[in-house]
Design a protein around this motif. Structure first.
Motif: not given
Length: 111
Positions: A37-65
């Motif tokens: 979620t938007a609230e979870q994203l900052p910690v996800t980035l810090e925990k799993h992608f710290a200092n990783v360059d070249g990332l892409v963020l996708l916004a997805c529609a939960a209702e389509r899933m």
């Protein structure tokens, strides 16, 4: 509701080419696509992608899933969205680069 997936540039290129992705190596190992979620994203980035360059963020529609999207306890007992099928281009509302500035990823406005 918008939920988010972070991909490395080669993973994003593969998804664009194939029209879907089973996700990153951690997704393949766990058997589902990890999303945040938007609230979870900052910690996800810090925990799993710290200092990783070249990332892409996708916004997805939960209702389509549909029923393949499940909210399950994860970090600290919080409910995280997990997708039990490949993430399809049809699920994606928008994508954009996630720049790394001063050691942190800048998500900007997530609307």
């Amino acid at each position: 509701m918008q939920i988010y997936k972070v991909l490395r540039a080669p993973e994003w290129a593969q998804m664009q080419r194939d029209g879907q992705t089973a996700g990153a190596p951690v997704d393949l190992a766990d058997g589902y696509v990890h999303l945040s979620t938007a609230e979870q994203l900052p910690v996800t980035l810090e925990k799993h992608f710290a200092n990783v360059d070249g990332l892409v963020l996708l916004a997805c529609a939960a209702e389509r899933m549909g029923a393949e999207l499940r909210w399950e306890p994860s970090r600290g007992g919080a409910l995280f969205p997990h997708l039990y099928r490949p993430l399809a281009m049809a699920d994606v509302l928008w994508s954009r680069p996630l720049p790394l500035q001063d050691g942190r990823h800048r998500t900007g406005d997530l609307a």
